[in-house]
Write a protein that holds these residues in place. Structure first.
Motif, mmCIF file in Angstrom:
data_model
loop_
_atom_site.group_PDB
_atom_site.id
_atom_site.type_symbol
_atom_site.label_atom_id
_atom_site.label_comp_id
_atom_site.label_asym_id
_atom_site.label_seq_id
_atom_site.Cartn_x
_atom_site.Cartn_y
_atom_site.Cartn_z
ATOM 1 N N LEU A 1 17.482 -19.873 -26.262
ATOM 2 C CA LEU A 1 18.122 -18.695 -26.853
ATOM 3 C C LEU A 1 17.058 -17.861 -27.560
ATOM 4 O O LEU A 1 16.062 -18.391 -28.043
ATOM 5 N N PHE A 2 17.282 -16.575 -27.627
ATOM 6 C CA PHE A 2 16.322 -15.677 -28.279
ATOM 7 C C PHE A 2 17.053 -14.427 -28.751
ATOM 8 O O PHE A 2 18.198 -14.161 -28.354
ATOM 9 N N SER A 3 16.380 -13.663 -29.583
ATOM 10 C CA SER A 3 16.917 -12.381 -30.050
ATOM 11 C C SER A 3 16.155 -11.252 -29.365
ATOM 12 O O SER A 3 14.940 -11.323 -29.197
ATOM 13 N N LEU A 4 16.880 -10.246 -28.978
ATOM 14 C CA LEU A 4 16.278 -9.070 -28.347
ATOM 15 C C LEU A 4 15.941 -8.077 -29.454
ATOM 16 O O LEU A 4 16.822 -7.601 -30.169
ATOM 17 N N ALA B 1 22.409 -8.489 -32.201
ATOM 18 C CA ALA B 1 21.142 -9.205 -32.381
ATOM 19 C C ALA B 1 21.307 -10.714 -32.372
ATOM 20 O O ALA B 1 20.328 -11.449 -32.520
ATOM 21 N N ALA B 2 22.533 -11.209 -32.188
ATOM 22 C CA ALA B 2 22.753 -12.657 -32.182
ATOM 23 C C ALA B 2 22.005 -13.285 -31.012
ATOM 24 O O ALA B 2 21.963 -12.712 -29.923
ATOM 25 N N PRO B 3 21.406 -14.452 -31.205
ATOM 26 C CA PRO B 3 20.648 -15.090 -30.120
ATOM 27 C C PRO B 3 21.501 -15.354 -28.886
ATOM 28 O O PRO B 3 22.697 -15.652 -28.988
ATOM 29 N N ALA B 4 20.883 -15.239 -27.733
ATOM 30 C CA ALA B 4 21.557 -15.499 -26.463
ATOM 31 C C ALA B 4 20.521 -15.940 -25.447
ATOM 32 O O ALA B 4 19.313 -15.750 -25.636
ATOM 33 N N SER B 5 20.982 -16.536 -24.363
ATOM 34 C CA SER B 5 20.092 -16.814 -23.237
ATOM 35 C C SER B 5 19.891 -15.516 -22.462
ATOM 36 O O SER B 5 20.568 -14.508 -22.706
#
Length: 473
Positions: A6-9, A95-99
């Motif tokens: 998971l990461f934030s864009l 901004a919530a983390p996602a794949s």
């Protein structure tokens, strides 16, 4: 299988620069001489603080995403810039983390609704996420130090079927089973106004590069071709005769596709062309070489026509009708056997459609369903490399490739940028006729160097030499 990170864009930037064609190209209702190329940069940040920029590129092709004749080419370019801005806003809204795939899935419906609210059809709307998704995945690959192939085969994007088509289907196993090759055949497109022989071309470009079909075949040694037809059976047969007169000189077998470019309104109209070709003594070898027919019926009608009642003698592929995630599912129900893969429509869609083919073929115990690889607009650099890597991952062994024929390689780009791509991909490019350009030998493109860190590119373009679209994030 590794868990999908998971990461934030954190940022998305949009750019463009002009592309001029060395000779005009006609497809469908437009004859193209120039168009902008779009670039997207995206920055992600992993929970441990590691971050990276990624990028993607795509030509703005007028009269393909929206064929409304009331719109000018500039109107079409404005549409494409707008869907990029809509995608940028959608992806940065949370901004919530996602794949990587999770980010696509999270914003897909909202972006589609926003685009529809501005009058954009689904195919046009898909252009924005198609670039953003690739830039995001490129950033993820660079942050993790892996190649596109490694990322997809290990499902680091976090994909799953997410559709009844995949009930009981081992999606992870499907991805692990994908085996990219080190070369691929280029399928040369013969456009509607392309010169077949020197006699057809009173005015020459004169830049030393091949111009006619004869010269292309002599220079590159293609064995795969894409032949465009215009909807007038008599004129199409005459043009196909001229093409066959050149292709039939080859002692080795060749293969071709027929691209209808939405020029027909019914299956009966396509059948008239097929019967005329079958009946012509000069076209017997060409007809035997036809592998499939691509999108012959206008998109507004194509998925209403049931092809099962008409024997066209070859499988039929949808292209422009493939606007939504489930378009191929609808097409299958109407007798279509294939769907095109194009990065401009979204690379996740291509992978989902490839998985559908695997599931449906297993279900029916045959190899009926397939993906074709189509895109003549991809330019040297990010665009052509990412498209080549995608279709190669999916096991497609030939791809429509013609941007190198209509555009003079990287000649318009800064020399340092050209050399950076040549150094990173010496199998893919060569320096000839004053520019770095795609290297084709015996009809094939060597692509082993695409298995580098990132989404198929060991170099990045010079963003400082481009015009920004909208504000930077």
């Amino acid at each position: 299988m590794a868990d999908a990170p998971l990461f934030s864009l954190r940022a998305i930037e949009l750019y463009e620069r002009p592309v001029k064609l060395r000779m005009p190209f006609r497809f469908g209702v437009v004859t193209l001489t120039e168009a902008p190329q779009t670039f997207v940069r995206a920055r992600i940040e992993l929970p441990d603080g590691r971050g990276a920029w990624g990028a993607a590129a795509e030509l703005m092709a007028p009269k393909w995403f929206d064929k409304n004749l009331a719109l000018s080419n500039e109107d079409n370019f404005a549409q494409l810039r707008r869907v990029l801005e809509l995608a940028r806003s959608a992806y940065l809204s949370d901004a919530a983390p996602a794949s990587a795939f999770g980010a696509f899935a999270r914003h897909h419906e909202a972006h589609a609704r926003a685009a529809a609210g501005e009058g954009f059809n689904p195919l046009l709307a898909s252009y924005g996420p198609a670039l953003v998704d690739r830039a995001v995945l490129d950033a993820l690959c660079r942050a993790l130090g892996v190649s596109f192939y490694e990322a997809m085969r290990n499902n680091l994007a976090g994909m799953d079927g997410g559709h009844p088509s995949f009930a009981g289907f081992d999606f992870g196993g499907f991805l692990r089973g994908l085996l990219p090759a080190r070369s691929i055949h280029a399928r040369h497109t013969v456009g509607l106004v392309d010169a077949i022989t020197r006699a057809d071309q009173p005015e020459r470009v004169g830049d030393g590069l091949p111009e006619t079909l004869e010269e292309v075949q002599r220079a590159y040694g293609h064995r795969y071709f894409k032949l465009k037809v215009g909807g007038n059976v008599r004129a199409d047969v005459e043009r196909l005769q001229a093409i066959a007169a050149v292709l039939d000189r080859a002692t080795e077998p060749y293969q071709a596709s027929l691209d209808g470019n939405e020029q027909y309104e019914s299956a009966e109209g396509v059948l008239e062309l097929v019967r005329a070709v079958q009946a012509d003594a000069k076209l017997q070898r060409l007809w035997q070489s036809i592998a499939f027919i691509e999108q012959p019926i206008a998109r507004k009608l194509a998925l209403q026509v049931d092809l099962r009642a008409t024997d066209l003698g070859r499988p039929v592929v949808i292209d422009e009708s493939d606007g939504e995630i489930d378009s191929f599912v609808q097409a299958r129900a109407h007798g279509y056997a294939g769907v095109s893969s194009k990065t401009c429509k979204g690379f996740y869609k291509s992978i989902l459609n490839a998985a559908r083919c695997a599931a449906w073929n297993r279900e029916e115990g045959s190899a009926r369903y397939f993906l074709s690889a189509e895109d003549l607009t991809t330019q040297a650099g990010l665009a052509v490399q990412q498209d080549l890597a995608l279709v190669n991952l999916l096991g497609i062994r030939h791809v429509e490739r013609n941007g190198h024929h209509y555009v003079d390689g990287m000649k318009a780009l800064p020399r340092a940028e050209q050399q950076a791509f040549l150094h990173a991909h010496p199998d893919l490019y060569e320096d000839s006729h004053g520019a770095v350009r795609l290297r084709i030998r015996g009809g094939e493109i060597a692509i082993g160097s695409l298995a580098c860190q990132g989404f198929a590119s060991g170099a990045l373009p010079d963003f400082s030499a481009m015009r920004a679209i909208g504000p930077r994030s």
